[in-house]
Write an enzyme that holds these catalytic residues in place. Sequence first.
Site, short mmCIF file in Angstrom:
data_model
loop_
_atom_site.label_atom_id
_atom_site.label_comp_id
_atom_site.label_asym_id
_atom_site.label_seq_id
_atom_site.Cartn_x
_atom_site.Cartn_y
_atom_site.Cartn_z
N LYS A 157 -69.85 16.42 41.73
CA LYS A 157 -69.91 16.71 43.17
C LYS A 157 -69.54 18.17 43.43
O LYS A 157 -70.24 18.87 44.17
CB LYS A 157 -68.93 15.81 43.93
CG LYS A 157 -68.63 16.23 45.36
CD LYS A 157 -67.69 15.29 46.07
CE LYS A 157 -66.24 15.56 45.79
NZ LYS A 157 -65.66 16.66 46.59
N ASN A 158 -68.47 18.61 42.77
CA ASN A 158 -67.93 19.94 43.09
C ASN A 158 -68.68 21.08 42.43
O ASN A 158 -68.40 22.25 42.70
CB ASN A 158 -66.43 19.98 42.76
CG ASN A 158 -65.63 19.10 43.71
OD1 ASN A 158 -66.17 18.60 44.70
ND2 ASN A 158 -64.37 18.88 43.39
N ARG B 55 -65.76 19.59 54.29
CA ARG B 55 -65.24 20.96 54.27
C ARG B 55 -66.11 21.90 53.45
O ARG B 55 -66.20 23.09 53.74
CB ARG B 55 -63.83 21.01 53.69
CG ARG B 55 -62.83 20.10 54.29
CD ARG B 55 -61.55 20.27 53.57
NE ARG B 55 -61.33 21.67 53.27
CZ ARG B 55 -61.05 22.58 54.18
NH1 ARG B 55 -60.95 22.23 55.43
NH2 ARG B 55 -60.88 23.85 53.87
N CYS C 43 -57.63 18.45 56.78
CA CYS C 43 -58.05 17.10 56.38
C CYS C 43 -56.77 16.37 55.98
O CYS C 43 -55.67 16.89 56.07
CB CYS C 43 -59.05 17.15 55.22
SG CYS C 43 -58.29 17.59 53.67
N ARG D 78 -55.65 23.36 54.70
CA ARG D 78 -56.82 23.92 54.01
C ARG D 78 -57.47 25.04 54.81
O ARG D 78 -58.63 24.98 55.21
CB ARG D 78 -57.80 22.80 53.69
CG ARG D 78 -57.13 21.74 52.81
CD ARG D 78 -58.04 20.67 52.36
NE ARG D 78 -58.96 21.14 51.33
CZ ARG D 78 -59.90 20.36 50.79
NH1 ARG D 78 -60.03 19.13 51.20
NH2 ARG D 78 -60.71 20.84 49.87
N ASP E 245 -57.09 16.96 41.55
CA ASP E 245 -58.02 15.87 41.88
C ASP E 245 -57.84 14.66 40.97
O ASP E 245 -58.48 13.63 41.20
CB ASP E 245 -59.47 16.36 41.80
CG ASP E 245 -59.77 17.37 42.88
OD1 ASP E 245 -60.82 18.02 42.79
OD2 ASP E 245 -58.93 17.53 43.79
N ILE F 40 -50.78 22.11 44.63
CA ILE F 40 -51.98 22.69 45.26
C ILE F 40 -52.08 22.34 46.75
O ILE F 40 -52.31 23.22 47.59
CB ILE F 40 -53.27 22.22 44.53
CG1 ILE F 40 -53.16 22.48 43.03
CG2 ILE F 40 -54.50 22.87 45.14
CD1 ILE F 40 -53.11 23.94 42.64
N ARG G 38 -67.80 9.35 49.30
CA ARG G 38 -68.02 10.80 49.40
C ARG G 38 -68.12 11.42 48.01
O ARG G 38 -68.85 12.38 47.81
CB ARG G 38 -66.84 11.45 50.14
CG ARG G 38 -66.74 11.07 51.59
CD ARG G 38 -65.77 11.95 52.31
NE ARG G 38 -66.06 13.36 51.99
CZ ARG G 38 -65.28 14.37 52.36
NH1 ARG G 38 -64.17 14.14 53.03
NH2 ARG G 38 -65.59 15.61 52.05
C1 EPZ Z 1 -61.95 22.59 45.90
O1 EPZ Z 1 -61.50 22.59 47.26
C2 EPZ Z 1 -62.42 21.17 45.63
N1 EPZ Z 1 -63.52 20.82 46.53
C3 EPZ Z 1 -61.26 20.20 45.84
O2 EPZ Z 1 -61.72 18.89 45.46
C4 EPZ Z 1 -60.11 20.60 44.89
O3 EPZ Z 1 -59.01 19.75 45.11
C5 EPZ Z 1 -59.71 22.05 45.15
O4 EPZ Z 1 -60.87 22.91 45.01
C6 EPZ Z 1 -58.64 22.55 44.19
O5 EPZ Z 1 -59.08 22.40 42.88
C7 EPZ Z 1 -64.78 21.23 46.21
O6 EPZ Z 1 -65.00 21.91 45.24
C8 EPZ Z 1 -65.87 20.80 47.16
P1 EPZ Z 1 -59.04 25.74 47.25
P2 EPZ Z 1 -61.18 24.00 47.98
O7 EPZ Z 1 -59.69 26.71 48.16
O8 EPZ Z 1 -62.15 25.02 47.54
C9 EPZ Z 1 -55.33 27.05 49.88
C10 EPZ Z 1 -62.03 16.59 45.68
O9 EPZ Z 1 -61.20 15.65 45.67
N2 EPZ Z 1 -56.25 28.02 50.50
O10 EPZ Z 1 -58.93 26.07 45.81
O11 EPZ Z 1 -61.05 23.74 49.45
C11 EPZ Z 1 -55.65 25.62 50.27
O12 EPZ Z 1 -55.02 25.29 51.49
C12 EPZ Z 1 -61.72 17.85 46.46
O13 EPZ Z 1 -63.13 16.58 45.08
C13 EPZ Z 1 -55.76 28.93 51.44
O14 EPZ Z 1 -54.57 28.94 51.75
O15 EPZ Z 1 -59.75 24.32 47.38
C14 EPZ Z 1 -55.09 24.82 49.12
O16 EPZ Z 1 -53.71 24.61 49.35
C15 EPZ Z 1 -60.41 17.76 47.24
N3 EPZ Z 1 -56.62 29.81 52.02
C16 EPZ Z 1 -55.27 25.76 47.92
O17 EPZ Z 1 -55.50 27.06 48.47
C17 EPZ Z 1 -57.96 29.84 51.71
O18 EPZ Z 1 -58.71 30.66 52.27
C18 EPZ Z 1 -56.44 25.41 47.04
O19 EPZ Z 1 -57.59 25.39 47.85
C19 EPZ Z 1 -58.44 28.90 50.75
C20 EPZ Z 1 -57.58 28.02 50.16
#
Ligand code: EPZ
Length: 416
Positions: free
Chosen positions: A22-23, A91, A115, A120, A303, A325, A395
């Site tokens: 998916k990701n 998202r 969420c 996020r 995850d 995270i 999802r």
């Molecule tokens: C991706 O989400 C994945 N989703 C998530 O998988 C996964 O948990 C996550 O990466 C971490 O590995 C997809 O790929 C579609 P991040 P993403 O930006 O990109 C903070 C699942 O279960 N952050 O790496 O949204 C954020 O709040 C899903 O398949 C900021 O502060 O994750 C979080 O605490 C859930 N500012 C941390 O970084 C920003 O601009 C990691 O978020 C961006 C992120």
Amino acid sequence: MDSIIINGGRTLSGEVTVSGSKNSALPIMAATLLSSGVNRIYGMPDLSDINTMKRLIEHLGAECSVSDGLVINTENIRCCEAPYELVKTMRASFLLLGPLVARFGRARVSLPGGCAIGLRPVDIHIKAMESMGVEFNIDHGYVNASCSRLKGAHILFDLPTVGGTENVMIAACLAKGITTIENAAREPEIVDLAFALKKMGAGIKGEGTDTVIVEGVKELKPLTFTVMPDRIEAGTLMVAGGIAGGEICIKNCPVHCMGSTIEKLRETGLEIEVEEDNVLIKRKGRLKSVEITTNPYPGFPTDMQAQIMALLTLAEGVSIIRETIFENRFIHVAELDRMGAKIKVERDSAVVVGVNQLKGASVMATDLRASASLILAGLAANGKTKVSRVYHLDRGYDSLEKKLQSLGADVCRKRN
Ligand code: EPZ
């Protein structure tokens, strides 16, 4: 809303094949907007998030069809707005920002909002693209972005954001000059996206390391590609083998990027044999407690946190799981405790005291990985477990209940 019903206690046997990631699929679908033409993507999983992304890019004017793989025709993109009604359900819609600004010089994308697992924010995405010349204004919950031509920039991320790395890497492909992303995320799905972009003609180096360098080009060509298998579904199936007992073979595993998951599961006492991309899981006797901290790749994946927690509710001794995270990714704890688990949350850590038996119960899914965790617990629980609100599960898992059924589990879907 559908529910999943599990009558626990059966050991598993046989083999199951992992679906596409998916990701990886979601950012690759967004990246097809960078070029004009007919793209063909194989190995796509059948997920509601994929369908949401299809609806989003069709809203923009692309034509999607499923014949031999997923066909996306991006010749007639006529709109650059990703509406709240669709973005609020997924998202990853925010990944449309990069390709739209890069190809059309403008985008209007709804802010994704928080969420269940956390706030996020997308501040890092926006700050990085401002340094590439994008002008933003935010009104009525939408991000309005405009830029005549993106220019390469030297970007240092405050933290290794997966989505931020993907958005900027995609946008940088059509920018003028070179973009360097320092403190980039290293997830395998980013490497897969980079492979896809390079097949489209992009100039990318360093993917999978903490420094990604993109040399912009004038134009890219349509994509033909096969997405990688889903390492989180693979890990979830490994936990299924461990929590239910028995012996299963999981095929099409992206073993090369599952080191931290496999090592941690071995530490619990599971016997795991790897033969190319097939993984044999055997559980003999009681599992052992472990300590886990979730970390950006190649650390233990956040995850997989809810799923391994279900396994550890039955391990001998006390396990500690620290979630670094997301600030609210322990929602599944209360539901697992209702099944007889003994888990206490203390700030960013969950203390899991192993019990001898879980008891079937009616429980409620609250997010994608929590729903998988409750189903896994149901496999081992004594009696019947009913997991409601499994739209969360759909999802990100392609017919998980059918895969578990094929391994001998007593599990079915009840359409309400
Ligand atoms: C991706 O989400 C994945 N989703 C998530 O998988 C996964 O948990 C996550 O990466 C971490 O590995 C997809 O790929 C579609 P991040 P993403 O930006 O990109 C903070 C699942 O279960 N952050 O790496 O949204 C954020 O709040 C899903 O398949 C900021 O502060 O994750 C979080 O605490 C859930 N500012 C941390 O970084 C920003 O601009 C990691 O978020 C961006 C992120």
